[in-house]
Enzyme design. Structure first.
Site, mmCIF file in Angstrom:
data_model
loop_
_atom_site.group_PDB
_atom_site.id
_atom_site.type_symbol
_atom_site.label_atom_id
_atom_site.label_comp_id
_atom_site.label_asym_id
_atom_site.label_seq_id
_atom_site.Cartn_x
_atom_site.Cartn_y
_atom_site.Cartn_z
ATOM 1 N N ASP A 125 -6.362 26.825 7.879
ATOM 2 C CA ASP A 125 -5.275 27.051 8.831
ATOM 3 C C ASP A 125 -3.964 27.142 8.073
ATOM 4 O OD1 ASP A 125 -3.650 27.177 11.072
ATOM 5 O OD2 ASP A 125 -3.679 25.010 11.416
ATOM 6 N N ASP A 178 0.035 27.490 8.843
ATOM 7 C CA ASP A 178 1.013 27.334 9.916
ATOM 8 C C ASP A 178 2.400 27.569 9.336
ATOM 9 O OD1 ASP A 178 2.745 26.439 11.906
ATOM 10 O OD2 ASP A 178 1.340 24.922 12.614
ATOM 11 N N ASP A 236 -3.124 23.841 5.927
ATOM 12 C CA ASP A 236 -3.095 22.569 6.647
ATOM 13 C C ASP A 236 -4.368 21.809 6.250
ATOM 14 O OD1 ASP A 236 -2.939 20.470 8.402
ATOM 15 O OD2 ASP A 236 -2.592 21.684 10.183
#
Length: 393
Positions: free
Chosen positions: A98, A100, A294
Site C-alpha cells: 500500500d 499512501d 505502508d
C-alpha cells in the site's frame, strides 16, 4: 454530513453499481469481506467477518447495500465468515503493498495539491515495481488505484502466498532499505599483483541489480558530474562531504579521471577515498530509491483491502484495476471519475472552497450554494466539503 447528503450519495452509488460489472478477486469465496455503510454520526462502523456466501451475488449486494466502502481480505481461510480470526483457519494470503500519498516523505501536506500528491505517489509506485519485478522477479501482480490517496499492489505468486509475518517483514525491510549493509553489496577477490609477491584484494560493487546497482548508479552520476567540472569546482564539491579533505578530494578526482572504466565496472579499490565515497552513496540510494510503503499492510496476513471496481466513499472516485502498461499514462483525477457522475450538474452548498482538479479540468470553488458538475460535487460531499441542496425546478 447531513442526511440529505448521505441519502443522495447512497442513491448515486447504487446507480453506479447498477451499471458497473465488478470482477471479484481470485478465490473470492475463501476471503473475508467487509463494508462500511452510510451511517449517521462521526464514528465509522465496519461490518466485517462476512463470507461471500453470506453477502450473496456481489453485484446484487452492492446495489442492495450501496456501501460507502467495500473490502476483501488478503488472507484466504477455510471458514472466512467465522467471527474470530482463529476460527477462520488461515490458509494463505496475498502479499499486499500500500502506497499512501499522505505518508510519503516527498509530500508536503498543506502545500502539495491533491494532483501533486498523487503524481508523487505514482513515482513511488514505479520505484516499488522495480523491486517487485526486477529484484524479486514476481510475475503475478495486480495494480490498483485506491480511489483515494494512492495505490495498492497485490502479489499472488505461489511462492509468497504462504509466507508468515516475519518473512513478509524481510521483504518490507528490503524494499525500504532497512538494515541494508554496504559490505553485503561488495564482492571481494584476491588478485596476484604484477611483479608483487603479496597478492592484493579487489573489492567490486555488485552492479547487476539490487541495492548494489542503485548505489553504483548514484556513484557514477556523481563521477560524471565531477568530470564536467573544472578542477577547483570539483575539489570544492568533493570537500563538501564530511571527512574528505584536500588530499582525499584530489585522489578521488584523479581516480575519476584516470580509472573511470574500472569504476564503471564496479571496482571501488582504485583508491580508498573512492570506496568511502561509494559507501556514502549506498546511504543516498536508500534515502532516494526506497519504496515508502505502508509497512503494517504488507506484514498483515489478514488485512482487508479495498475492492477494485468499487467506489471510494471518501472521494467518489473509482478504485481502478490497472494493467501494467497503463500505469505510466493513468490520470487518477480523470480516469477514475465514474461515468455515472459525468454529463450534468447538481446543486450543493459548499462549506469549504478552494481549487479542485478533477475530470481533466481545474475548478476554483467558492463557498455557498451553487451548481457544479456532479463529479465535482460528489467529490466535495464525500470529503466533507459540501452538503447536498434541494434541486429547484
Amino acid at each position: 454530513m447531513e442526511e440529505r447528503t448521505r441519502a443522495y450519495l447512497r442513491g448515486r452509488f447504487r446507480d453506479h453499481y447498477r451499471r458497473t460489472e465488478i470482477t471479484p478477486p481470485p478465490a473470492a469465496n475463501e476471503r473475508e469481506w467487509g463494508y462500511i455503510p452510510w451511517t449517521e454520526g462521526p464514528d465509522t462502523t465496519m461490518v466485517r467477518h462476512r463470507s461471500l456466501l453470506e453477502l450473496g451475488d456481489l453485484s446484487e449486494f452492492l446495489v442492495r447495500k450501496r456501501p460507502q466502502h467495500v473490502y476483501f481480505s488478503a488472507g484466504r481461510f477455510r471458514d472466512p465468515g467465522a467471527s474470530s480470526m482463529s476460527a477462520k483457519d488461515w490458509q494463505s494470503a496475498d502479499l499486499v503493498f500500500d502506497l499512501d500519498a499522505d505518508h510519503l516523505p516527498s509530500v508536503t501536506l498543506g502545500e502539495d495539491s491533491y494532483a501533486e500528491m498523487l503524481a508523487k505517489c505514482k513515482d513511488a509506485l514505479l520505484r516499488l515495481l522495480e523491486f517487485l519485478e526486477d529484484d524479486f522477479g514476481f510475475e503475478d501482480l495486480e495494480f490498483v488505484f485506491s480511489g483515494g490517496r494512492g495505490y495498492h499492489v497485490h502479489v499472488r505468486d505461489e511462492n509468497v502466498l504462504h509466507l508468515d509475518r516475519e518473512h513478509r517483514r524481510e521483504i518490507v525491510d528490503y524494499v525500504r532499505g532497512i538494515g541494508m549493509d554496504y559490505e553485503e553489496l561488495i564482492e571481494t577477490e584476491t588478485v596476484a599483483g604484477l611483479g608483487r609477491k603479496t597478492p592484493t584484494e579487489r573489492r567490486t560493487l555488485e552492479i547487476d541489480g539490487g541495492w548494489g546497482a542503485r548505489t553504483h548508479d548514484h556513484l557514477m552520476a556523481f563521477v560524471d558530474e565531477l568530470l564536467e567540472m573544472d578542477d577547483e569546482d570539483a575539489l570544492e564539491r568533493l570537500q563538501a562531504f564530511d571527512g574528505i579533505g584536500e588530499g582525499k578530494a584530489t585522489a578521488t578526482l584523479n581516480a575519476a579521471r584516470n580509472n573511470r572504466e574500472q569504476l564503471e565496472a564496479g571496482n571501488v579499490t582504485v583508491h580508498t577515498a573512492v570506496s568511502q565515497l561509494a559507501e556514502r552513496f549506498a546511504t543516498q540510494a536508500v534515502e532516494r530509491d526506497n519504496a515508502p510503503i505502508d509497512e503494517p499492510v504488507t506484514t498483515d496476513t489478514n488485512r482487508l483491502i479495498r475492492l477494485p471496481g468499487s467506489l471510494h466513499g471518501g472521494s467518489g472516485l473509482k478504485t481502478v484495476r490497472l494493467e501494467r502498461d497503463e500505469i505510466e499514462d493513468f490520470d487518477p483525477l480523470d480516469d477514475a471519475v465514474p461515468d455515472t457522475f459525468r454529463g450534468h450538474e447538481i446543486s450543493v452548498d459548499v462549506t469549504r472552497g478552494g481549487e479542485v482538479e478533477l475530470g481533466g479540468d481545474s475548478f476554483t470553488v467558492t463557498e455557498g450554494d451553487q451548481s457544479l458538475p456532479e463529479y465535482v460535487a460528489v467529490f466535495l460531499m464525500a470529503r466533507g466539503r459540501a452538503e447536498k441542496e434541494k434541486e429547484w425546478i
